[in-house]
Design a protein around this motif. Structure first.
Motif, short mmCIF file in Angstrom:
data_model
loop_
_atom_site.label_atom_id
_atom_site.label_comp_id
_atom_site.label_asym_id
_atom_site.label_seq_id
_atom_site.Cartn_x
_atom_site.Cartn_y
_atom_site.Cartn_z
N HIS A 7 -6.19 11.05 0.14
CA HIS A 7 -5.04 10.65 -0.67
C HIS A 7 -5.37 9.38 -1.47
CE1 HIS A 7 -0.87 10.21 -1.87
NE2 HIS A 7 -0.89 8.96 -1.45
N GLY A 8 -6.03 8.42 -0.81
CA GLY A 8 -6.38 7.19 -1.50
C GLY A 8 -7.36 7.42 -2.64
N ARG A 9 -8.32 8.29 -2.40
CA ARG A 9 -9.30 8.60 -3.45
C ARG A 9 -8.63 9.26 -4.65
NH1 ARG A 9 -14.53 12.66 -2.68
NH2 ARG A 9 -15.00 12.94 -4.90
N LEU A 10 -7.74 10.20 -4.39
CA LEU A 10 -7.04 10.87 -5.48
C LEU A 10 -6.12 9.90 -6.21
CD1 LEU A 10 -6.17 14.23 -3.70
CD2 LEU A 10 -7.91 13.86 -5.45
N LEU A 11 -5.48 9.01 -5.46
CA LEU A 11 -4.62 8.00 -6.06
C LEU A 11 -5.42 7.05 -6.94
CD1 LEU A 11 -1.57 7.43 -5.87
CD2 LEU A 11 -2.06 5.81 -4.02
N ALA A 12 -6.60 6.65 -6.45
CA ALA A 12 -7.45 5.75 -7.23
C ALA A 12 -7.89 6.38 -8.55
CB ALA A 12 -8.67 5.36 -6.40
N ASP A 13 -8.20 7.68 -8.51
CA ASP A 13 -8.63 8.38 -9.72
C ASP A 13 -7.53 8.45 -10.77
OD1 ASP A 13 -11.09 8.80 -8.58
OD2 ASP A 13 -10.67 10.88 -7.96
N ARG A 14 -6.29 8.31 -10.33
CA ARG A 14 -5.15 8.45 -11.24
C ARG A 14 -4.48 7.12 -11.56
NH1 ARG A 14 -6.16 12.90 -8.57
NH2 ARG A 14 -5.47 14.95 -9.29
N SER A 15 -5.13 5.99 -11.19
CA SER A 15 -4.49 4.68 -11.35
C SER A 15 -5.41 3.71 -12.06
CB SER A 15 -4.13 4.10 -9.97
OG SER A 15 -3.31 4.98 -9.23
N ALA A 16 -4.81 2.80 -12.82
CA ALA A 16 -5.57 1.70 -13.42
C ALA A 16 -5.88 0.67 -12.32
CB ALA A 16 -4.74 1.04 -14.53
N ALA A 17 -6.77 -0.28 -12.64
CA ALA A 17 -7.23 -1.25 -11.65
C ALA A 17 -6.07 -2.02 -11.02
CB ALA A 17 -8.22 -2.22 -12.29
N GLY A 18 -5.13 -2.45 -11.83
CA GLY A 18 -3.99 -3.19 -11.31
C GLY A 18 -3.11 -2.35 -10.41
N GLN A 19 -2.94 -1.11 -10.77
CA GLN A 19 -2.15 -0.20 -9.94
C GLN A 19 -2.84 0.06 -8.61
OE1 GLN A 19 -1.91 3.00 -12.90
NE2 GLN A 19 0.31 2.78 -12.90
N ARG A 20 -4.18 0.17 -8.63
CA ARG A 20 -4.92 0.39 -7.38
C ARG A 20 -4.70 -0.75 -6.41
NH1 ARG A 20 -8.93 2.62 -10.81
NH2 ARG A 20 -10.15 0.70 -10.81
N LEU A 21 -4.72 -1.98 -6.92
CA LEU A 21 -4.49 -3.14 -6.05
C LEU A 21 -3.08 -3.10 -5.46
CD1 LEU A 21 -6.20 -6.01 -8.09
CD2 LEU A 21 -6.97 -5.00 -5.94
N ALA A 22 -2.11 -2.69 -6.26
CA ALA A 22 -0.74 -2.57 -5.76
C ALA A 22 -0.65 -1.50 -4.68
CB ALA A 22 0.22 -2.25 -6.90
N HIS A 23 -1.36 -0.39 -4.88
CA HIS A 23 -1.37 0.68 -3.88
C HIS A 23 -2.04 0.21 -2.59
CE1 HIS A 23 0.34 3.58 -6.53
NE2 HIS A 23 -0.72 3.72 -7.31
N VAL A 24 -3.12 -0.57 -2.72
CA VAL A 24 -3.80 -1.12 -1.54
C VAL A 24 -2.84 -2.00 -0.74
CG1 VAL A 24 -5.58 -2.74 -0.76
CG2 VAL A 24 -6.16 -0.97 -2.42
N GLY A 25 -2.10 -2.84 -1.45
CA GLY A 25 -1.15 -3.72 -0.79
C GLY A 25 -0.06 -2.95 -0.07
N LEU A 26 0.46 -1.91 -0.73
CA LEU A 26 1.53 -1.11 -0.13
C LEU A 26 1.03 -0.35 1.10
CD1 LEU A 26 4.43 -0.08 -0.22
CD2 LEU A 26 3.68 1.72 -1.81
N ALA A 27 -0.16 0.27 0.97
CA ALA A 27 -0.72 1.01 2.11
C ALA A 27 -1.00 0.09 3.28
CB ALA A 27 -1.99 1.74 1.68
N SER A 28 -1.47 -1.12 2.99
CA SER A 28 -1.75 -2.09 4.06
C SER A 28 -0.46 -2.51 4.77
CB SER A 28 -2.45 -3.32 3.49
OG SER A 28 -3.69 -2.97 2.90
N LEU A 29 0.60 -2.72 3.99
CA LEU A 29 1.89 -3.07 4.59
C LEU A 29 2.40 -1.93 5.47
CD1 LEU A 29 3.72 -4.83 1.62
CD2 LEU A 29 3.00 -5.88 3.77
N LYS A 30 2.27 -0.70 5.00
CA LYS A 30 2.72 0.45 5.78
C LYS A 30 1.93 0.57 7.08
CE LYS A 30 4.48 3.35 2.00
NZ LYS A 30 4.31 4.62 1.26
N ALA A 31 0.61 0.35 6.98
CA ALA A 31 -0.23 0.41 8.19
C ALA A 31 0.20 -0.66 9.18
CB ALA A 31 -1.70 0.25 7.82
N GLY A 32 0.41 -1.88 8.68
CA GLY A 32 0.83 -2.97 9.56
C GLY A 32 2.16 -2.68 10.23
#
Length: 314
Positions: free
Chosen positions: A234-259
């Motif tokens: 899912h992360g790989r597919l999301l990265a392919d469809r996102s700009a650099a800034g969006q990828r960082l936002a997705h990383v932050g959101l996924a990290s918060l969800k994991a925590g």
């Protein structure tokens, strides 16, 4: 004049699994939909044609046409694409080689496909646990498979129980990406691209197939690895469809969800029925983060353990 019967190709990709015989035996007992004719395609993904003799032997008494294809090697996308290329039916169904279909399975899939005009119809997979499976795993039903709805629609799918409309211009010519063929996730990518192109994915809740969960999969460690890999895809597919800034936002959101998931699991520590599913969900979000950051993916397909040399793939 009566219209010609529908031809439905049932596709099964296999890699060194004796239980393929059980899958084929269940297909032989299917209730054939009205005005339909069945053909079964077995795509062998082994380097050597290890399933050929078994399939040819079964073909002698099989009630439908049974076609064997050697589609090496150890990349599930190659086998799935071989099925698509060999298919000449009005519809193509996919199941896994370690599943068995219920008698009305195909009829329910076809009824939904004809009623909705969908490009793909998914069915549910019921996990069948052995007596030694942990109680929390049974309660959580951790191995069963169902579609996921997002805002009222299904945006991706799976190949363990699906019917494709072969004549759809959005299906015809579409293939599974080879780079996902060792790690898994090739089906998630396939159906995500189908949906993004405007394809409709429907659901047939009565089209059940069953999968016996072997002992080596009825473990927390196996589920954790599978959840991590699912998240990675899912992360790989999301990265392919996102700009650099969006990828960082997705990383932050996924990290918060994991925590959050791990914090909930800590609070529920004495209760494995609640704790373990939360840990597994957190592990999936860790996998999403890994996929977004481009970490190397785990290879799930084509690995062979010593015991599997004469039996099942790892």
């Amino acid at each position: 004049m009566a219209p010609p019967p529908l031809l439905i190709d049932i596709c099964i990709c296999t890699f060194r699994r004796d239980v393929l015989a059980d899958a084929l035996a269940s297909v032989a007992k299917l209730d054939v939909p009205h005005r339909a004719r069945l053909r079964v395609i077995v795509a062998d993904n082994d380097v050597k044609p290890s399933a050929r003799a078994r399939v040819h032997t079964m073909a002698e008494s099989f009630p439908h046409e049974l076609l064997y294809i050697h589609a090496p090697a150890r990349n599930i996308s190659i086998a799935r694409n071989a099925c698509l290329e060999a298919g000449r039916g009005d519809f193509l169904a996919f199941i896994d080689d370690d599943e068995t279909v219920t008698r009305p399975w195909l009829r329910h899939l076809l009824d939904v496909a004809l009623a909705t005009g969908a490009d793909a119809v998914l069915g549910p997979v019921r996990a069948v646990y052995g007596p030694d499976a942990p109680g929390w795993m049974r309660h959580a039903d951790s191995h069963s498979t169902f579609p996921v709805w997002v805002k009222g629609e299904i945006r991706t799918g799976y190949t363990c129980n699906v019917l494709l409309k072969a004549s759809s211009p959005l299906v015809e010519g579409r293939r599974f990406v080879l780079s996902f063929g060792r790690s898994g996730g090739e089906d998630t990518d396939f159906f995500m691209r189908l949906h993004e192109a405007g394809g409709k994915i429907a659901y047939a809740p009565k089209a059940w197939v069953e999968e016996v969960v072997p002992e080596n999969r009825a473990r927390f460690s196996w589920l954790a690895k599978r959840r991590f890999r699912t998240g990675q895809t899912h992360g790989r597919l999301l990265a392919d469809r996102s700009a650099a800034g969006q990828r960082l936002a997705h990383v932050g959101l996924a990290s918060l969800k994991a925590g959050y998931c791990f914090a909930v699991a800590s609070a529920l520590c004495p209760f494995p029925t609640l704790r373990n599913p939360s840990i597994l969900r957190g592990t999936m979000h860790v996998g999403v983060t890994a996929g977004l950051l481009g970490l190397r993916e785990i290879h799930q397909y084509g690995r062979v353990s010593p015991a599997a040399e004469h039996g099942n793939a790892a």
